[in-house]
Design a protein around this motif. Structure first.
Motif, PDB file in Angstrom:
ATOM      1  N   SER A  27       8.048  -4.689   1.189  1.00 16.23           N
ATOM      2  CA  SER A  27       8.922  -3.554   0.906  1.00 16.23           C
ATOM      3  C   SER A  27      10.157  -4.078   0.199  1.00 16.23           C
ATOM      4  O   SER A  27      10.501  -5.265   0.332  1.00 16.23           O
ATOM      5  N   ARG A  72       1.340  -1.835   1.672  1.00 11.55           N
ATOM      6  CA  ARG A  72       2.406  -1.914   2.689  1.00 11.55           C
ATOM      7  C   ARG A  72       2.678  -3.316   3.185  1.00 11.55           C
ATOM      8  O   ARG A  72       3.318  -3.494   4.229  1.00 11.55           O
ATOM      9  N   ILE A 106       7.856   0.986  -1.065  1.00 14.91           N
ATOM     10  CA  ILE A 106       6.764   0.397  -0.287  1.00 14.91           C
ATOM     11  C   ILE A 106       5.471   0.578  -1.076  1.00 14.91           C
ATOM     12  O   ILE A 106       5.054   1.715  -1.323  1.00 14.91           O
ATOM     13  N   LYS A 120       5.486   4.704   3.483  1.00 16.26           N
ATOM     14  CA  LYS A 120       4.852   4.306   2.234  1.00 16.26           C
ATOM     15  C   LYS A 120       5.561   4.971   1.056  1.00 16.26           C
ATOM     16  O   LYS A 120       6.409   5.839   1.241  1.00 16.26           O
TER      17      LYS A 120
END
Lengths: 113, 114
Positions: free
Chosen positions: A71, A68, A64, A52
C-alpha cells in the motif's frame, strides 16, 4: 497478523508530494490497512484506513493494488508540520476478539524548507 | 469533547517500586488499550479492556496488570519495576472491539525508572 515493512526514513521539501510505501505480503482476506502518524512525545493519530483500490480524505490518500500485498500513503504538498513518524499497520477488520494494533518501527519523515 | 486523557504526565520511580497509571477514554468509548513505547520504537500492545474484562494481552509479564471501571476508565499497574520499564505508556480508546473502529490515543505517561 501480516508483518509490514516500510522504509526507515524519508526526506522531502515543503510543497512536495510524499509517497510512503508499505509491504504486507501475508495480508489476510479480513485485514484492513491502516496508517497512523506520531509526533514526538505524543500518542499516534489515525490518518487513513482502506481495504482495496483508493481511499482519500482531507489529509491523505491511500492506494492499494489489487493483490493488496502493498500500500502507498500519499501526502500532498507536505509542510514542516508533517515531519513525524508514519506507521503502516494491518488490522483485523471485524470480530469481537479485540482490535490490538501491531506497530513496527515506522517511517521517519523529515520535511525541510 | 475531551479526548483521551492520561495521568500523570511524567513519573519517576526507582527499581522495585510499583506504579499506577490512569486513563480516561474519549467520551462515548467503551474499550481501552494500553501500549508501551520505548525510545525509538513503535508502541507495543500490553492489553485491552472491554466490559471491565481483559480481552487481549500482548507479550508482557504478569507484573503488568490492569483494570477497567464501570465508567470505562482504566488503570495500568506495574509491579517490581525494572530499568527496562522506562518508556512512554500510551492509552487508546475505541468504541467496541472491531478493527475497523478508529483508536484514539492519549498523550501518554512518561515513566522513568532509576
Amino acid at each position: 497478523l501480516a508483518k509490514t515493512t516500510q522504509p526507515i526514513s524519508m526526506d522531502s521539501y515543503e510543497g512536495q508530494e510524499v509517497n510512503i510505501t508499505c509491504s504486507h505480503n501475508n495480508i489476510a482476506t479480513n485485514d484492513y490497512i491502516t496508517w497512523y502518524q506520531q509526533f514526538p512525545s505524543q500518542g499516534p493519530r489515525f490518518i487513513i484506513q482502506g481495504y482495496k483500490t483508493k481511499v482519500t480524505n482531507e489529509v491523505a490518500s491511500l492506494f492499494i493494488p489489487a493483490d493488496r500485498k502493498s500500500s502507498t500513503l500519499s501526502l500532498p504538498r507536505v509542510s514542516l508540520s508533517d515531519t513525524a513518524v508514519y506507521y503502516c499497520l494491518v488490522v483485523l477488520y471485524s470480530g469481537g476478539g479485540g482490535n490490538k494494533l501491531t506497530f513496527g518501527t515506522g517511517t521517519q519523515l523529515k520535511v525541510e524548507l | 469533547d475531551a479526548g483521551v486523557t492520561q495521568s500523570p504526565t511524567h513519573l519517576i520511580k526507582t527499581r522495585g517500586q510499583q506504579v499506577t497509571l490512569r486513563c480516561s477514554p474519549k467520551s462515548g468509548h467503551d474499550t481501552v488499550s494500553w501500549y508501551q513505547q520505548a525510545l525509538g520504537q513503535g508502541p507495543q500492545f500490553i492489553f485491552q479492556y472491554y466490559e471491565e474484562e481483559e480481552r487481549q494481552r500482548g507479550n508482557f509479564p504478569d507484573r503488568f496488570s490492569g483494570h477497567q471501571f464501570p465508567n470505562y476508565s482504566s488503570e495500568l499497574n506495574v509491579n517490581a519495576l525494572l530499568l527496562g520499564d522506562s518508556a512512554l505508556y500510551l492509552c487508546a480508546s475505541s468504541l467496541g472491539l472491531a478493527g475497523s473502529n478508529e483508536q484514539f490515543f492519549g498523550p501518554g505517561t512518561r515513566l522513568t525508572v532509576l
